[in-house]
Write an enzyme that holds these catalytic residues in place. Structure first.
Site, PDB file in Angstrom:
ATOM      1  N   HIS A   5       0.480  -1.256  -0.124  1.00 59.42           N
ATOM      2  CA  HIS A   5      -0.272   0.045   0.039  1.00 59.42           C
ATOM      3  C   HIS A   5       0.982   1.190  -0.190  1.00 59.42           C
ATOM      4  CE1 HIS A   5      -3.998  -2.237   1.794  1.00 59.42           C
ATOM      5  NE2 HIS A   5      -3.218  -2.625   0.472  1.00 59.42           N
ATOM      6  N   ASN A  43      -4.003 -12.889  16.064  1.00 59.00           N
ATOM      7  CA  ASN A  43      -4.550 -11.426  16.684  1.00 59.00           C
ATOM      8  C   ASN A  43      -5.368 -11.769  17.493  1.00 59.00           C
ATOM      9  OD1 ASN A  43      -6.867  -9.427  15.593  1.00 59.00           O
ATOM     10  ND2 ASN A  43      -6.017  -9.261  13.513  1.00 59.00           N
ATOM     11  N   SER A  47      -7.035  -7.003   9.765  1.00 55.88           N
ATOM     12  CA  SER A  47      -8.519  -7.830   9.577  1.00 55.88           C
ATOM     13  C   SER A  47      -8.501  -8.405   8.288  1.00 55.88           C
ATOM     14  CB  SER A  47      -9.261  -6.436  10.211  1.00 55.88           C
ATOM     15  OG  SER A  47      -9.234  -5.412   9.129  1.00 55.88           O
TER      16      SER A  47
END
Ligand code: NAD
Ligand code: ZN
Length: 249
Positions: free
Chosen positions: A120, A216, A192
């Protein structure tokens, strides 16, 4: 060490091509807020309005103020034990290792990770929307200099991150997909796993017969297909895991 840790360790030892995929959760213990979850950035701001290429064209000042604020948080942040543990893991497993991160904070790089794809982008880079010139700007702007302009053509600069409405950088995707196709183990940390196309990676690897370890504190859409689930913060779980790997050879 409990049975879950033992299983994770065995899988890491046995793997020939290990992909680590991280998200904002790995940087939370460095003080960088996540997007979703309890103290997520998106609870106060609408991502579709801010991290959006159309919004940048329409209202560059507001969008840049937000990125500038995020830069100021990241600027103060340091890599945490989770980032360092992933860099150590690379030292054990390279060359059959690739770290793919959705984070734009550069903390993995600063912790020493080298086999790294930042899918990203990098929040401290910026690219001219007119001529494509790019530069690194490792600082936070005084507000009167916003939005930043290109030195070459005076065009509007955009943050060097992938915004909604934009494709992922081709080279980063090619490297990720090529490794995904040979990966036999995925260590999924602090994501997520809902932002596509990255969100499809766990399902692809699983579909090809690979294993998944999830680290997580909370359930994610990948949890039901994970082979090993370690519920805890990256900064606690990973150093223990990688420490055991080093100790037991
Ligand atoms: P996300 O905010 O959607 O999810 C964060 C996940 O981390 C959640 O599943 C949460 O349970 C978990 N988590 C929280 N604390 C944790 C901890 N201490 N250890 C391990 N896990 C923890 O983030 P995402 O999945 O990365 O979403 C993708 C998008 O978020 C990407 O586009 C990315 O660019 C962007 N993002 C990046 C940063 C950054 O660069 N640090 C910050 C915010 C968002
Ligand atoms: Zn330019």
């Amino acid at each position: 060490m409990d049975d879950t840790d033992r299983e994770a360790l065995d899988a890491i030892r046995a793997s020939r091509h290990l992909m680590v995929l991280t998200g904002a959760g790995v940087s939370r213990e460095s003080g960088v807020p996540t997007f979703r979850g309890k103290d997520g950035l998106w609870n106060r701001y609408d991502p579709m309005e801010l991290a959006n290429i159309e919004a940048l064209r329409r209202d560059p000042l507001t969008v840049w103020k937000w990125y500038n604020w995020r830069r100021s948080l990241i600027h103060k942040a340091e890599p945490n034990p989770g980032h360092y543990a992933i860099a150590d893991l690379e030292a054990h497993k390279a060359p059959g290792f690739l770290l793919v991160t959705q984070n734009v904070d550069g903390l993995h790089r600063r912790a020493g990770s080298r086999s790294l794809v930042e899918v990203h982008g990098d929040i401290f880079r910026e690219i001219c929307t007119r001529c494509g010139t790019s530069r690194e700007a490792y600082d936070v702007y005084p507000e009167d200099l916003l939005p930043p302009r290109c030195d070459a053509c005076n065009g509007l600069m955009k943050p060097g991150v992938v915004m909604f409405g934009e494709p992922l950088p081709r080279e980063a995707m090619e490297r990720t997909v090529a490794f995904m196709e040979i990966a036999d183990l995925l260590l999924l940390v602090g994501t997520s796993a809902v932002v596509y196309p990255i969100a499809s990676i766990p399902f692809e690897i699983k579909g090809r017969g690979g294993m998944i370890i999830e680290v997580n504190p909370d359930e994610t859409p990948v949890s039901p297909i994970a082979d090993v689930v370690i519920r805890g913060p990256a900064g606690g779980v990973l150093p223990a895991l990688v420490g055991d790997l080093a100790r037991d050879g």
